[in-house]
Design an enzyme around this catalytic site. Structure first.
Site, short mmCIF file in Angstrom:
data_model
loop_
_atom_site.label_atom_id
_atom_site.label_comp_id
_atom_site.label_asym_id
_atom_site.label_seq_id
_atom_site.Cartn_x
_atom_site.Cartn_y
_atom_site.Cartn_z
N SER A 34 -5.57 5.78 9.82
CA SER A 34 -4.16 6.15 9.60
C SER A 34 -4.01 7.22 8.54
O SER A 34 -2.99 7.91 8.49
CB SER A 34 -3.36 4.91 9.17
OG SER A 34 -3.26 4.02 10.27
N HIS A 74 -5.18 5.66 1.62
CA HIS A 74 -4.31 4.61 1.06
C HIS A 74 -4.69 4.27 -0.39
O HIS A 74 -5.87 4.35 -0.77
CB HIS A 74 -4.49 3.28 1.80
CG HIS A 74 -4.46 3.29 3.28
ND1 HIS A 74 -3.46 2.71 4.03
CD2 HIS A 74 -5.34 3.80 4.19
CE1 HIS A 74 -3.74 2.84 5.33
NE2 HIS A 74 -4.86 3.49 5.45
N HIS A 88 0.84 -1.20 0.00
CA HIS A 88 0.00 0.00 0.00
C HIS A 88 0.87 1.24 0.00
O HIS A 88 2.07 1.20 0.31
CB HIS A 88 -0.96 0.00 1.20
CG HIS A 88 -0.32 0.43 2.49
ND1 HIS A 88 -0.86 1.37 3.33
CD2 HIS A 88 0.83 0.03 3.09
CE1 HIS A 88 -0.08 1.54 4.38
NE2 HIS A 88 0.94 0.72 4.26
N GLN A 126 -6.73 -2.54 10.28
CA GLN A 126 -7.90 -1.69 10.52
C GLN A 126 -9.02 -2.13 9.55
O GLN A 126 -8.76 -2.44 8.38
CB GLN A 126 -7.53 -0.22 10.27
CG GLN A 126 -6.58 0.32 11.34
CD GLN A 126 -5.92 1.64 10.92
OE1 GLN A 126 -6.14 2.11 9.81
NE2 GLN A 126 -5.09 2.19 11.78
N CYS A 178 3.93 5.30 5.53
CA CYS A 178 3.93 4.11 6.40
C CYS A 178 5.37 3.58 6.48
O CYS A 178 6.13 3.67 5.51
CB CYS A 178 3.03 3.01 5.81
SG CYS A 178 3.11 1.44 6.71
O1 LIG Z 1 1.05 0.30 11.22
C1 LIG Z 1 2.01 0.54 10.54
C2 LIG Z 1 2.97 -0.59 10.14
C3 LIG Z 1 2.31 -1.44 9.10
C4 LIG Z 1 3.20 -2.52 8.62
C5 LIG Z 1 2.71 -3.81 8.56
C6 LIG Z 1 3.52 -4.82 8.08
C7 LIG Z 1 4.83 -4.55 7.68
C8 LIG Z 1 5.32 -3.25 7.76
C9 LIG Z 1 4.52 -2.23 8.23
N1 LIG Z 1 2.31 1.71 10.05
C10 LIG Z 1 1.54 2.91 10.44
C11 LIG Z 1 0.72 3.38 9.25
C12 LIG Z 1 -0.21 2.32 8.74
N2 LIG Z 1 -1.50 2.24 9.08
C13 LIG Z 1 -2.02 1.19 8.41
C14 LIG Z 1 -3.32 0.65 8.38
C15 LIG Z 1 -3.55 -0.48 7.61
C16 LIG Z 1 -2.52 -1.05 6.87
C17 LIG Z 1 -1.23 -0.52 6.89
C18 LIG Z 1 -0.99 0.61 7.67
N3 LIG Z 1 0.14 1.33 7.91
C19 LIG Z 1 2.50 4.03 10.79
O2 LIG Z 1 3.65 3.97 10.37
O3 LIG Z 1 2.02 4.97 11.46
#
Ligand SMILES: O=C(CCc1ccccc1)N[C@H](Cc1nc2ccccc2[nH]1)C(=O)O
Length: 176
Positions: free
Chosen positions: A167, A170, A72, A144, A126
């Site tokens: 977040s 996307h 994403h 989410q 992200c």
């Molecule tokens: O939660 C994470 C890490 C996601 C991740 C999953 C697996 C491998 C690498 C990263 N990052 C958040 C931003 C964010 N919010 C999300 C909601 C749904 C999917 C991916 C997302 N990414 C942030 O950085 O605030």
């Protein structure tokens, strides 16, 4: 009864992340329980669990049943749950501005000029940006809800329209 899981019709196996345990869920009645419902074929269920729920990636790297893999590109805004990222310490853009930015990325990706993965590296808010936006395999209940619903609605290879989540906004590409 489902020939694959051995569970009565309407029932499916889901994974509880908090307890790291499988549980049984009926999508139409919304019932959920830790034990298989009555009418389950225990031998079929046991074989199914051994095959698909043996670990994060199931057998031989194949996605465990019910898991998909996506990348994403996230653009955060000032109302994001965490309005900060590796790109920008304090994100102050509005949601409308974030959507405009993502529309620009969407046009470049859907015109074939650039792949989502290659744009995510520099443009995604992200932490997965360093992995070209790749989130790896995940099942229902792990992301989410808005993101999960949009991702599971995609066919492999498809790219979503703009998806809003707590977040930010996307674009999602489903790989597997
Ligand atoms: O939660 C994470 C890490 C996601 C991740 C999953 C697996 C491998 C690498 C990263 N990052 C958040 C931003 C964010 N919010 C999300 C909601 C749904 C999917 C991916 C997302 N990414 C942030 O950085 O605030």
């Amino acid at each position: 009864m489902s020939d694959i899981t051995g569970l009565p019709d309407g029932w499916e196996v889901r994974h509880s992340n908090s307890k790291n345990l499988p549980y049984y869920f009926n999508a139409s009645t919304k019932e959920s329980r830790w034990e298989p419902p009555s009418g389950t074929d225990p031998e079929k269920l046991k074989a199914y669990m051994a095959t698909y729920h043996s670990g994060p990636s199931g057998i031989a790297g194949l996605p465990a049943e019910g898991k998909i893999r996506c990348a994403h590109l996230l653009v955060k805004h000032r109302d994001s749950r965490r309005p900060s990222s590796w790109r920008e310490n304090n994100i102050t853009r509005s949601k409308e501005e974030a959507i405009e930015i993502l529309r620009g990325h969407e046009q470049r990706i859907k015109s074939g000029e650039i792949r989502l993965a290659d744009l995510a590296v520099s443009e995604s808010d992200c932490s997965s940006a360093r992995k070209k936006g790749d989130l790896g395999f995940f099942g229902r209940g792990e992301m989410q809800k808005e993101f999960e619903d949009a991702a599971f609605a995609l066919k492999p290879g498809e790219i979503s329209s703009i998806v809003e989540s707590p977040s930010g906004v996307h674009l999602i590409e489903r790989y597997v």
